[in-house]
Design a protein around this motif. Sequence first.
Motif, PDB file in Angstrom:
ATOM      1  N   THR A   1      -7.708   5.025  -1.581  1.00 33.02           N
ATOM      2  CA  THR A   1      -7.401   6.240  -0.819  1.00 33.02           C
ATOM      3  C   THR A   1      -8.276   7.384  -1.315  1.00 33.02           C
ATOM      4  OG1 THR A   1      -5.121   5.525  -0.429  1.00 33.02           O
ATOM      5  CG2 THR A   1      -5.603   7.868  -0.163  1.00 33.02           C
ATOM      6  N   HIS A   2      -9.094   7.913  -0.442  1.00 28.53           N
ATOM      7  CA  HIS A   2     -10.026   8.974  -0.805  1.00 28.53           C
ATOM      8  C   HIS A   2      -9.337  10.331  -0.832  1.00 28.53           C
ATOM      9  CE1 HIS A   2     -12.967  12.194   0.132  1.00 28.53           C
ATOM     10  NE2 HIS A   2     -13.726  11.520  -0.723  1.00 28.53           N
TER      11      HIS A   2
ATOM     12  N   VAL B   1       0.835  -1.194   0.000  1.00 24.57           N
ATOM     13  CA  VAL B   1       0.000   0.000   0.000  1.00 24.57           C
ATOM     14  C   VAL B   1       0.871   1.245   0.000  1.00 24.57           C
ATOM     15  CG1 VAL B   1      -1.840   1.256   1.173  1.00 24.57           C
ATOM     16  CG2 VAL B   1      -1.726  -1.240   1.346  1.00 24.57           C
ATOM     17  N   LEU B   2       0.654   2.124  -0.971  1.00 22.20           N
ATOM     18  CA  LEU B   2       1.390   3.384  -1.050  1.00 22.20           C
ATOM     19  C   LEU B   2       0.583   4.478  -0.361  1.00 22.20           C
ATOM     20  CD1 LEU B   2       3.890   4.913  -2.230  1.00 22.20           C
ATOM     21  CD2 LEU B   2       2.420   5.500  -4.170  1.00 22.20           C
ATOM     22  N   LEU B   3       1.222   5.171   0.598  1.00 27.11           N
ATOM     23  CA  LEU B   3       0.567   6.215   1.384  1.00 27.11           C
ATOM     24  C   LEU B   3       1.429   7.465   1.425  1.00 27.11           C
ATOM     25  CD1 LEU B   3      -0.356   3.812   4.294  1.00 27.11           C
ATOM     26  CD2 LEU B   3      -2.035   4.832   2.748  1.00 27.11           C
ATOM     27  N   SER B   4       0.786   8.615   1.640  1.00 27.33           N
ATOM     28  CA  SER B   4       1.521   9.861   1.792  1.00 27.33           C
ATOM     29  C   SER B   4       1.561  10.247   3.262  1.00 27.33           C
ATOM     30  CB  SER B   4       0.868  10.975   0.976  1.00 27.33           C
ATOM     31  OG  SER B   4      -0.317  11.413   1.617  1.00 27.33           O
TER      32      SER B   4
ATOM     33  N   PHE C   1      -1.763   3.676  -4.865  1.00 30.29           N
ATOM     34  CA  PHE C   1      -2.176   2.322  -5.222  1.00 30.29           C
ATOM     35  C   PHE C   1      -2.058   1.369  -4.037  1.00 30.29           C
ATOM     36  CE2 PHE C   1       2.399   2.577  -6.363  1.00 30.29           C
ATOM     37  CZ  PHE C   1       2.904   1.558  -5.567  1.00 30.29           C
ATOM     38  N   SER C   2      -2.638   0.189  -4.234  1.00 34.61           N
ATOM     39  CA  SER C   2      -2.459  -0.946  -3.337  1.00 34.61           C
ATOM     40  C   SER C   2      -2.423  -2.172  -4.229  1.00 34.61           C
ATOM     41  CB  SER C   2      -3.627  -1.030  -2.337  1.00 34.61           C
ATOM     42  OG  SER C   2      -3.485  -2.156  -1.503  1.00 34.61           O
ATOM     43  N   VAL C   3      -1.273  -2.840  -4.303  1.00 33.80           N
ATOM     44  CA  VAL C   3      -1.103  -3.931  -5.268  1.00 33.80           C
ATOM     45  C   VAL C   3      -0.699  -5.234  -4.582  1.00 33.80           C
ATOM     46  CG1 VAL C   3      -0.501  -2.383  -7.162  1.00 33.80           C
ATOM     47  CG2 VAL C   3       1.322  -3.308  -5.721  1.00 33.80           C
ATOM     48  N   LYS C   4      -1.152  -6.334  -5.178  1.00 34.07           N
ATOM     49  CA  LYS C   4      -0.759  -7.650  -4.686  1.00 34.07           C
ATOM     50  C   LYS C   4       0.682  -7.942  -5.115  1.00 34.07           C
ATOM     51  CE  LYS C   4      -2.781 -10.045  -8.679  1.00 34.07           C
ATOM     52  NZ  LYS C   4      -3.714 -11.089  -9.103  1.00 34.07           N
TER      53      LYS C   4
END
Length: 392
Positions: A309-310, A190-193, A251-254
Motif C-alpha cells: 500500500t503506497h 489484506v488490511l485496508l483503510s 499489511f497483506s499476509v498469507k
Amino acid sequence: MKTAKVWRLGMGDMQILSGSRSRPPLKKPMWIIILVLFVCVFLICAYIYPPQSSSACYVFSSKGCKGFVDSFLPIPKREFTDEEIASHVVIDHILKTSHNLPKNPKIAFMFLSPGSLPFEKLWDKFFQGHEGKFSVYVHASKTKPVHVSRYFVNRDIRSDQVVWGKISMVDAERRLLANALQDPDNEHFVLLSESCVPLYNFDYIYNYLMYTNISFVDCFKDPGPHGNGRYSEHMLPEVEMKDFRKGAQWFSVKRQHAVIIMADNLYYSKFHTYCQPGVEGRNCIADEHYLPTFFNIIDPRGIANWSITHVDWSERKWHPKSYRAHDVTYELLKNITSIDVSVHVTSDEKREVQRWPCLWNGIQKPCYLFARKFTPETLDNLLHLFANYSSP
C-alpha cells in the motif's frame, strides 16, 4: 714467565687500540642493525595487535590468545523463558506444517474504518465479475457504516473503539483477522483503510498475492528517535533492541502468518504494556512496531519487508499527504504504479536512505497494489480513470 707473556700480549693489544684512535671508527655490519630494527618493530606490533594464530597466541600475552579463542567459540544463547519456549513450539509447528490451497482460494479484503467507506462505488467496480474469489470484512470503530455496494452489505464485524497510536489499533487488526480466518477458503488477508483505493484490476492483484509464498509486511531498522528510540528495555528478554523494527501497519499476509498473529500472546503482551504514546517519555506506536518486530524475530525470510500500500511521506509530517480532487490524474496514478524500489528513510540526523528492489518470486515488479490517503472528493476522478490506470 707467564706473567711477562701476558703483559706483552696486553701491551700489544694496547698498541693496537692506541693506534686505532687515529683511524675512523669501525662500522658494524648493516644486517645486525636491520635485524635489531625488525625485532623492535615486530615486538611493538605484537603488543598493539595481538596475534591471531593459535600457535603464537601465547608468545606475548594471554589477552591476544583470549581474542583468538573467543572468535571460534559460539556465542552462548540466553536461556529462554517458559513462555518463549511454548510460543516458539507453536509458531514452528504452524510454519512447518504443509498447507494445500483450497479448491477456490480467496483474498480477504479487511477494511479498518471509523465509519462508512467513501470509495465503495470504486471497490464495487473493482469486485464486479469476480464473485467467489474474495471476501469483505469491515471494522467500523466509531459509527455504523451505511453501505452502497452489495459486496459490503452485512459484512460488518463486531467492532470496538480504536485510538490512533494505541494498542487498540492492533486489537482491531486481530479482530478482523479472527473473523476472516473463519472462512477456510481465505488464503490471503489484506488490511485496508477507508482512504485506500486499488491501483490495478482484480485479476492482477489476485495473481500477485495468491501466487507468491511470502507476506507483505513493511519492516526496516530505524536507529533514530522514531525507531529504536521508542524501544523499552522492559520488553527484555523476549524483545531485544537489535530485533526492534518499524514499518507501516498496512499489511497483506498469507494464511499461515495470519494464524500465527492470532496465536501470539507473548510478544503482543510486551507491546500491549510497553509500546504506548507517553510511556517512559517515548512515543511508541504499537501498530508501527509490533508486526514488523514480531516477524523479524519469528520468520524474517517469510516477509517482503515492504507494504503493498503506497503512501506519500514527502511532506515529513506526522501524517502522510492527502490527495485532493485536483491531485488525481492519470499521471499521478501511473507514477505510483511505476515504482519498483522500496525506500525507507531513518529518523536520525543522518537520515539514511534505505533502498531495495521489490522482488516478486525473484522478479522485480511494481511495489504497490493499493494507495492511500485519498479524500472523498476524489471519487469521481478515480471512477472516470479506473479503466485506464488499472490495467498493468
